[in-house]
Design a protein around this motif. Structure first.
Motif, PDB file in Angstrom:
ATOM      1  N   GLU A 176      40.797  40.193  37.687  1.00 31.18           N
ATOM      2  CA  GLU A 176      39.463  40.064  37.111  1.00 31.18           C
ATOM      3  C   GLU A 176      38.523  39.351  38.065  1.00 31.18           C
ATOM      4  O   GLU A 176      37.362  39.748  38.234  1.00 31.18           O
ATOM      5  N   GLU A 177      39.022  38.298  38.707  1.00 27.34           N
ATOM      6  CA  GLU A 177      38.176  37.555  39.644  1.00 27.34           C
ATOM      7  C   GLU A 177      37.846  38.415  40.859  1.00 27.34           C
ATOM      8  O   GLU A 177      36.710  38.407  41.353  1.00 27.34           O
ATOM      9  N   ALA A 178      38.827  39.173  41.342  1.00 30.66           N
ATOM     10  CA  ALA A 178      38.597  40.035  42.499  1.00 30.66           C
ATOM     11  C   ALA A 178      37.522  41.069  42.192  1.00 30.66           C
ATOM     12  O   ALA A 178      36.629  41.327  43.016  1.00 30.66           O
ATOM     13  N   GLU A 179      37.580  41.678  41.013  1.00 37.35           N
ATOM     14  CA  GLU A 179      36.597  42.682  40.642  1.00 37.35           C
ATOM     15  C   GLU A 179      35.208  42.065  40.502  1.00 37.35           C
ATOM     16  O   GLU A 179      34.203  42.649  40.915  1.00 37.35           O
ATOM     17  N   ALA A 180      35.154  40.875  39.911  1.00 36.31           N
ATOM     18  CA  ALA A 180      33.861  40.216  39.741  1.00 36.31           C
ATOM     19  C   ALA A 180      33.247  39.854  41.085  1.00 36.31           C
ATOM     20  O   ALA A 180      32.037  40.030  41.299  1.00 36.31           O
ATOM     21  N   LEU A 181      34.057  39.373  42.015  1.00 37.70           N
ATOM     22  CA  LEU A 181      33.557  39.035  43.342  1.00 37.70           C
ATOM     23  C   LEU A 181      33.076  40.275  44.078  1.00 37.70           C
ATOM     24  O   LEU A 181      32.057  40.246  44.783  1.00 37.70           O
ATOM     25  N   SER A 182      33.793  41.375  43.926  1.00 38.84           N
ATOM     26  CA  SER A 182      33.372  42.623  44.561  1.00 38.84           C
ATOM     27  C   SER A 182      32.051  43.112  43.979  1.00 38.84           C
ATOM     28  O   SER A 182      31.187  43.619  44.708  1.00 38.84           O
ATOM     29  N   ALA A 183      31.884  42.978  42.665  1.00 39.29           N
ATOM     30  CA  ALA A 183      30.634  43.382  42.033  1.00 39.29           C
ATOM     31  C   ALA A 183      29.470  42.538  42.534  1.00 39.29           C
ATOM     32  O   ALA A 183      28.370  43.044  42.786  1.00 39.29           O
ATOM     33  N   LYS A 184      29.703  41.241  42.698  1.00 36.99           N
ATOM     34  CA  LYS A 184      28.660  40.369  43.247  1.00 36.99           C
ATOM     35  C   LYS A 184      28.311  40.778  44.671  1.00 36.99           C
ATOM     36  O   LYS A 184      27.137  40.799  45.062  1.00 36.99           O
ATOM     37  N   ALA A 185      29.349  41.113  45.436  1.00 38.97           N
ATOM     38  CA  ALA A 185      29.109  41.534  46.807  1.00 38.97           C
ATOM     39  C   ALA A 185      28.275  42.805  46.842  1.00 38.97           C
ATOM     40  O   ALA A 185      27.361  42.943  47.663  1.00 38.97           O
ATOM     41  N   GLN A 186      28.564  43.760  45.958  1.00 36.72           N
ATOM     42  CA  GLN A 186      27.791  45.006  45.923  1.00 36.72           C
ATOM     43  C   GLN A 186      26.343  44.744  45.552  1.00 36.72           C
ATOM     44  O   GLN A 186      25.428  45.344  46.111  1.00 36.72           O
TER      45      GLN A 186
END
Length: 377
Positions: A176-186
């Protein structure tokens, strides 16, 4: 016999006839004549230079050598390319130089024996000789700019923040944290792309889109190509996959291309980790998983991530004054793509038949919400 004559005889025997016997004959000739080594290396550098004329770049050559031969040949190719670069009279761009700097190398002292070394060299030269022409990426070279790609600008603070977010996403053990960080990066990537377009418009910059090749390595390269295509589309770029040679050509403006390379690499690392955990859970439940599970997992992951990335990019507000600028950049990317690839075909994703794999891949991609997040400062 002169050293040139030895190499000529070895080449006639080994390079223009693909039989194993002829390869052994050529390698025996070279192994028996140490004085021919310098001429052999010079001929190899000429083959490398010929590959550049046919549109290949250093990373492309090493990638195809690894696919068709092995790591020993890849190291030989790296050494050959580095040697050729020292006497290459053309001015190469920063991207080209970075590729050369990252090449694997093979020292002569590491040779097992002369016959084995000569055999490996001739196998490599066979491959180099038969490389077909690729789409030329150095469009700027015809206009008097440095070939090998335009010079990269120093990395902006925004790209530094994006890189840090993606590094955290790769390092965390929580999906969940990995996906959230990736979304922030996008989201930051989308903002960065808009800012770059605005700056270019204010400065009346006429620089056109670039093109880069990004490796799409086996296994499951179809699903990886779909993932790269989704990342490219979310960042105002377009991608075309070359299955035969294991790469996709991505066309876009420089800052967008860098964002695509960053995010694709990070998402691939995260997908692999999520797939490994999903397989472990399946095995713990007594179910053996196969290649189709992994293929289906990655296909679902790529599809769902594409949807999420597009949604994240769409959330970034764009002023009406900038819409014409973004539209013109999109047209420029499309025109460059059409020049490079006047004809493309579509392919159907194979091996997506495992329902559990698809479900697990979709769950991994949907672990974090994209919409409704608090906006980043």
């Amino acid at each position: 016999m002169s050293t040139s004559g030895t190499v000529d005889r070895a080449f006639r025997s080994a390079l223009y006839d693909t039989g194993d016997d002829t390869l052994d004959t050529g390698a025996s000739l070279l192994a028996a004549d140490p004085a021919a080594d310098a001429e052999l290396a010079r001929r190899g550098e000429d083959l490398v230079a010929s590959a550049w004329q046919r549109g290949w770049q250093p990373a492309d050559v090493v990638r195809v050598v690894r696919r068709e031969l092995d790591e020993t040949h890849a190291r030989l190719a790296g050494s050959l390319i580095r040697a050729q670069a020292l006497r290459d009279g053309r001015v190469r761009g920063a991207r080209w130089q970075a590729q050369v700097a990252e090449l694997p190398t093979s020292e002569a002292a590491a040779r097992a024996d002369r016959f084995s070394y000569a055999t490996a060299v001739l196998e490599l030269y066979r491959l180099l000789l038969r490389l077909p022409a690729l789409e030329p990426l150095d469009e700027a070279a015809g206009a008097g700019e440095p070939p090998g790609g335009r010079e990269r600008k120093p990395e902006s603070r925004m790209l530094g923040r994006i890189r840090a977010l993606l590094a955290k996403a790769e390092a965390t053990g929580f999906p969940e944290e990995a996906e959230a960080l990736s979304a922030k990066a996008q989201e930051l990537m989308a903002r960065h792309s808009v800012d770059e377009a605005l700056l270019a418009a204010r400065a009346a910059v006429t620089e056109g889109p670039d093109a880069v090749r990004i490796g799409v390595d086996p296994p499951y390269e179809q699903a990886k190509a779909v993932l790269l295509d989704a990342v490219a589309a979310a960042n105002h770029c377009r991608a075309v996959w070359n299955e035969a040679f294991g790469f996709s050509t991505v066309v876009g403006f420089a800052s967008d291309l860098e964002a695509v390379e960053l995010l694709y690499t990070s998402l691939l690392v995260q997908a692999t980790g999520a797939m490994t955990r999903a397989e472990a859970a399946q095995r713990a439940g007594g179910r053996k998983r196969t290649k189709t599970f992994r293929q289906s997992f990655l296909a679902a992951y790529a599809h769902r991530v594409g949807v999420r990335l597009a949604a994240a990019a769409a959330e970034v507000p764009v002023g009406e004054d900038l819409l014409p600028v973004l539209a013109s950049r999109e047209v420029a990317v499309g025109e460059r793509m059409d020049r490079l690839f006047p004809e493309t075909t579509t392919t159907r994703l194979r091996g997506v038949s495992d329902a559990a794999g698809w479900e697990e891949g979709s769950r991994a991609a949907d672990a974090a919400q994209v919409r409704g997040r608090k906006r980043l400062p």
